[in-house]
Design an enzyme around this catalytic site. Structure first.
Site, mmCIF file in Angstrom:
data_model
loop_
_atom_site.group_PDB
_atom_site.id
_atom_site.type_symbol
_atom_site.label_atom_id
_atom_site.label_comp_id
_atom_site.label_asym_id
_atom_site.label_seq_id
_atom_site.Cartn_x
_atom_site.Cartn_y
_atom_site.Cartn_z
ATOM 1 N N ARG A 54 0.836 -1.206 0.000
ATOM 2 C CA ARG A 54 0.000 0.000 0.000
ATOM 3 C C ARG A 54 0.866 1.250 0.000
ATOM 4 O O ARG A 54 2.021 1.249 0.413
ATOM 5 C CB ARG A 54 -0.949 0.017 1.192
ATOM 6 C CG ARG A 54 -0.272 0.221 2.546
ATOM 7 C CD ARG A 54 -0.359 1.661 3.023
ATOM 8 N NE ARG A 54 0.423 1.874 4.240
ATOM 9 C CZ ARG A 54 1.624 2.382 4.267
ATOM 10 N NH1 ARG A 54 2.230 2.701 3.146
ATOM 11 N NH2 ARG A 54 2.263 2.580 5.416
ATOM 12 N N GLU A 60 -0.556 11.614 6.696
ATOM 13 C CA GLU A 60 0.611 11.029 7.358
ATOM 14 C C GLU A 60 0.682 11.393 8.828
ATOM 15 O O GLU A 60 0.482 12.548 9.211
ATOM 16 C CB GLU A 60 1.886 11.500 6.652
ATOM 17 C CG GLU A 60 2.887 10.405 6.438
ATOM 18 C CD GLU A 60 2.338 9.287 5.572
ATOM 19 O OE1 GLU A 60 2.103 8.186 6.111
ATOM 20 O OE2 GLU A 60 2.141 9.509 4.373
ATOM 21 N N HIS A 61 0.961 10.393 9.647
ATOM 22 C CA HIS A 61 1.142 10.566 11.092
ATOM 23 C C HIS A 61 -0.103 11.142 11.771
ATOM 24 O O HIS A 61 0.011 11.906 12.734
ATOM 25 C CB HIS A 61 2.346 11.461 11.389
ATOM 26 C CG HIS A 61 3.658 10.776 11.172
ATOM 27 N ND1 HIS A 61 4.186 9.859 12.042
ATOM 28 C CD2 HIS A 61 4.543 10.871 10.146
ATOM 29 C CE1 HIS A 61 5.348 9.430 11.587
ATOM 30 N NE2 HIS A 61 5.582 10.024 10.423
ATOM 31 N N ASP A 63 -2.950 8.806 11.979
ATOM 32 C CA ASP A 63 -3.759 7.649 12.353
ATOM 33 C C ASP A 63 -3.729 7.419 13.860
ATOM 34 O O ASP A 63 -4.745 7.063 14.460
ATOM 35 C CB ASP A 63 -3.317 6.394 11.597
ATOM 36 C CG ASP A 63 -1.833 6.096 11.712
ATOM 37 O OD1 ASP A 63 -1.054 7.013 12.069
ATOM 38 O OD2 ASP A 63 -1.436 4.947 11.437
ATOM 39 N N SER A 195 4.718 -1.306 3.071
ATOM 40 C CA SER A 195 4.029 -2.304 3.906
ATOM 41 C C SER A 195 4.152 -3.716 3.366
ATOM 42 O O SER A 195 3.180 -4.469 3.324
ATOM 43 C CB SER A 195 2.551 -1.926 4.096
ATOM 44 O OG SER A 195 2.438 -0.735 4.800
ATOM 45 N N SER A 196 5.361 -4.098 2.969
ATOM 46 C CA SER A 196 5.578 -5.472 2.522
ATOM 47 C C SER A 196 5.349 -6.460 3.657
ATOM 48 O O SER A 196 4.884 -7.586 3.420
ATOM 49 C CB SER A 196 6.994 -5.631 1.965
ATOM 50 O OG SER A 196 7.971 -5.293 2.937
ATOM 51 N N ASP A 244 -2.418 -0.352 7.377
ATOM 52 C CA ASP A 244 -1.721 -1.137 6.363
ATOM 53 C C ASP A 244 -2.522 -2.371 5.977
ATOM 54 O O ASP A 244 -2.687 -2.690 4.800
ATOM 55 C CB ASP A 244 -0.346 -1.561 6.873
ATOM 56 C CG ASP A 244 0.560 -0.380 7.155
ATOM 57 O OD1 ASP A 244 0.224 0.742 6.723
ATOM 58 O OD2 ASP A 244 1.599 -0.563 7.811
ATOM 59 N N LYS A 289 14.547 2.073 11.984
ATOM 60 C CA LYS A 289 13.479 2.457 12.907
ATOM 61 C C LYS A 289 13.747 2.003 14.337
ATOM 62 O O LYS A 289 13.362 2.672 15.290
ATOM 63 C CB LYS A 289 12.150 1.893 12.404
ATOM 64 C CG LYS A 289 11.723 2.486 11.063
ATOM 65 C CD LYS A 289 10.444 1.850 10.552
ATOM 66 C CE LYS A 289 10.072 2.419 9.186
ATOM 67 N NZ LYS A 289 8.869 1.788 8.625
ATOM 68 N N TYR A 297 9.889 8.365 15.440
ATOM 69 C CA TYR A 297 8.490 7.939 15.473
ATOM 70 C C TYR A 297 7.900 7.971 16.887
ATOM 71 O O TYR A 297 6.849 8.567 17.123
ATOM 72 C CB TYR A 297 8.358 6.531 14.884
ATOM 73 C CG TYR A 297 6.917 6.099 14.701
ATOM 74 C CD1 TYR A 297 6.221 6.390 13.533
ATOM 75 C CD2 TYR A 297 6.245 5.424 15.716
ATOM 76 C CE1 TYR A 297 4.900 6.013 13.374
ATOM 77 C CE2 TYR A 297 4.933 5.039 15.569
ATOM 78 C CZ TYR A 297 4.263 5.335 14.389
ATOM 79 O OH TYR A 297 2.958 4.972 14.251
#
Length: 544
Positions: A54, A60-61, A63, A195-196, A244, A289, A297
């Site tokens: 997706r 963005e940021h 949700d 989002s693999s 996702d 990350k 994040y």
């Protein structure tokens, strides 16, 4: 609603391909996978499960502030061919045994068998005066997943967990999963923000359901599959809000998916203009990350949640001292939103009222500036605690006990400006899509994407020099708009391009971005590709 529909099961490949988009030769990939499965296992697969990646077109940021977002499935996907095997009569543990392979040569074969493990369950007697008693009587399915080093098969196992625990009651000795062989293929670049991992979990969940004859279960809607997949992905240490997985499962061809998380997860397709094509460009910058989360994040999550509490207090919204209120909840309470009711995009209020309430809160964000703050440089920990109205101990317990963050200054004002303005941009983007198609519509959508990227960079600090370079190059190369997609700090950008300009646009992007110049063939197509909004997850069943 789209989430209440069943999982599509195809028996005709032409019908399936018609829903995937037009920019890739899907038939060639599917045929190659079938041939490779037959070579490895000596028979053809009985099913192929498909789960797309997706992109988040805008939103963005926001949700985790519980505002709606607009992702869509891309044509690139994870394919899992599978077939059940007959269990060996003299080998009880063969029930549920999985042999998993991957077409990518760097991934080695994995074999695993689920186990039933008993654990203690504490319960209290009929009388409250009776003591608690440990009774070993509960069995659960178990598969080893090493979350310290995420191997590819960990996502396969995660999908298996959800099927075992939802469809095979461990106490039922007659409920035995079949042994099966599977072969995984994918053209989603990992670590690119597409989002693999979610696609892998969705695809493996579907493969295990199909091989075990559970797809026709009356309760298995798209929404239910999303819920299972979200829980499954937690097995590999990923806590997801569901965007996702919902995009991978529920998306429809030609549409973005308006996903809202309040008062509950719901998804509504919104058609993109027919001439609109989305082009994904990977900056080839990979953000670590695990290392950077405490100042990237995770820090943004804390700044967003704390800002919501402070603004709620300023606006006179009632709060519990132990409540991690979100901006969406503040907006709802301020507008006296009706609980338990849904009215389209607005949740428990009309969309126009939602927009007004968001704007009202946005007008008050200056209150998040500290006493001596200028230009949004942030407040100290001490001043932030003071503004929250909590004691230091209560603040730490509510906002810092569950996550690690690292910062000298907390930029509550700038984060709030982004979140609230981005929430408005998402609603506006969805409304513009409903105007039909014209040059003006495409320009208006592009303007919102450009504003979104600027806000991500200036207010949320989640872009990077390479993403800024890519988005600027995209606009110069003819895109109506371009913005980062995914969490940021690396990964991809998405650009809105007219259908008849796609080829020249791709050529200009390859020539203009230094990291693309030495890429050719599959390496280039993974880093730079066009996609139309694709359909969500499905299963193909061979009937011959």
């Amino acid at each position: 609603m789209a989430a209440e529909l069943p999982i599509p099961i195809y028996t005709n490949l032409n019908d399936l391909y018609a829903n995937l988009g037009t920019t890739l030769n899907h038939a060639e990939r599917w045929n190659t996978l079938v041939e490779e499965f037959e070579k490895r296992y000596g028979r053809k697969p009985e099913y192929i499960a498909r789960a797309p990646g997706r992109i988040n077109v805008i939103g963005e940021h926001i949700d985790y502030a519980l505002f709606g977002v607009l992702p869509t499935a891309v044509e690139r996907d994870i394919l899992i061919a599978c077939a059940p095997r007959s269990p060996a009569k003299d080998k009880e543990e063969a029930y549920g045994e999985v042999v998993a392979n991957n077409t990518h040569p760097k991934y080695t074969e994995s074999q695993f068998v689920p186990e039933k493990k008993a654990h203690s369950s504490m319960f209290k007697g009929i009388s409250d005066s009776e003591p608690g008693e440990d009774v070993v009587h509960v069995e659960q399915w178990h598969l080893d997943i090493d979350t310290s080093q995420l191997r590819w098969e960990s996502y396969i196992k995660a999908g298996y967990y959800g099927v075992l625990n939802n469809f095979f009651a461990p106490a039922d000795t007659d409920a035995k999963p079949v042994p099966m062989d599977m072969l995984v293929s994918g053209n989603l670049p990992s670590g690119s923000g597409l989002s693999s991992s979610a696609a892998m979990v969705v695809g493996s969940t579907l493969a295990f359901l199909a091989a075990n004859g559970k797809l026709e279960d009356a309760n298995l809607t798209k929404g239910r599959l999303v819920e299972i997949a979200v829980e499954n992905e937690k097995r590999v240490g990923v806590n997801s809000g569901g965007m996702d997985q919902a995009a991978s499962v529920i998306s429809q061809p030609g549409s973005v998916l308006y996903i809202t998380f309040y008062p509950k997860l719901s998804a509504t397709p919104t058609s993109l203009p027919p001439r609109a094509v989305l082009v994904v460009a990977n900056s080839l910058v990979v953000a670590d990350k695990a290392v950077s989360a405490k100042w990237c994040y995770n820090l943004r999550v804390v700044e967003t949640l704390v800002g919501a509490r402070i603004l709620a207090r300023h606006l006179g919204v009632k709060l519990d001292d132990k409540e991690k209120v979100t901006y969406r909840e503040v907006v709802g309470r301020l507008a006296e939103e009706k609980k338990g009711e849904e009215a389209g995009k607005g949740g428990g209020m009309e969309e126009s009222r939602l927009k007004e309430a968001i704007q009202l809160v946005l007008n008050e964000v200056d209150h998040l500036k500290g006493r001596d703050e200028k230009d949004g440089e942030g407040v100290s920990m001490e001043e932030m605690i003071e503004l929250s109205g909590l004691t230091a101990d209560a603040f730490n317990e509510l906002y810092l006990s569950w996550v690690e963050v690292e910062a000298d200054n907390f930029k509550l004002y700038r984060r709030a400006k982004h979140v609230l303005s981005e929430a408005l941009r998402v609603l506006e983007f969805s409304d513009i899509c409903q105007k039909g198609e014209s040059e003006t519509v495409l320009q208006e959508l592009g303007t919102l994407m450009n504003e979104s990227h600027k806000s991500c960079n200036d207010e949320f600090d989640c872009s990077c020099p390479e993403l800024n370079e890519l988005t600027e190059l995209a606009r110069q190369s003819g895109a109506y708009g371009s913005r980062l997609t995914g969490a940021g700090w690396g990964g991809c950008c998405v650009s809105l391009v007219a259908e008849d300009e796609v080829e020249s646009f791709l050529q200009k992007m390859k020539a203009g971005y230094g990291r693309f110049k030495d890429l050719e063939g599959e390496a280039l197509s993974e880093a730079l590709f066009a996609t139309r909004p694709s359909s969500g997850a499905c299963v193909f069943k061979y009937t011959e």
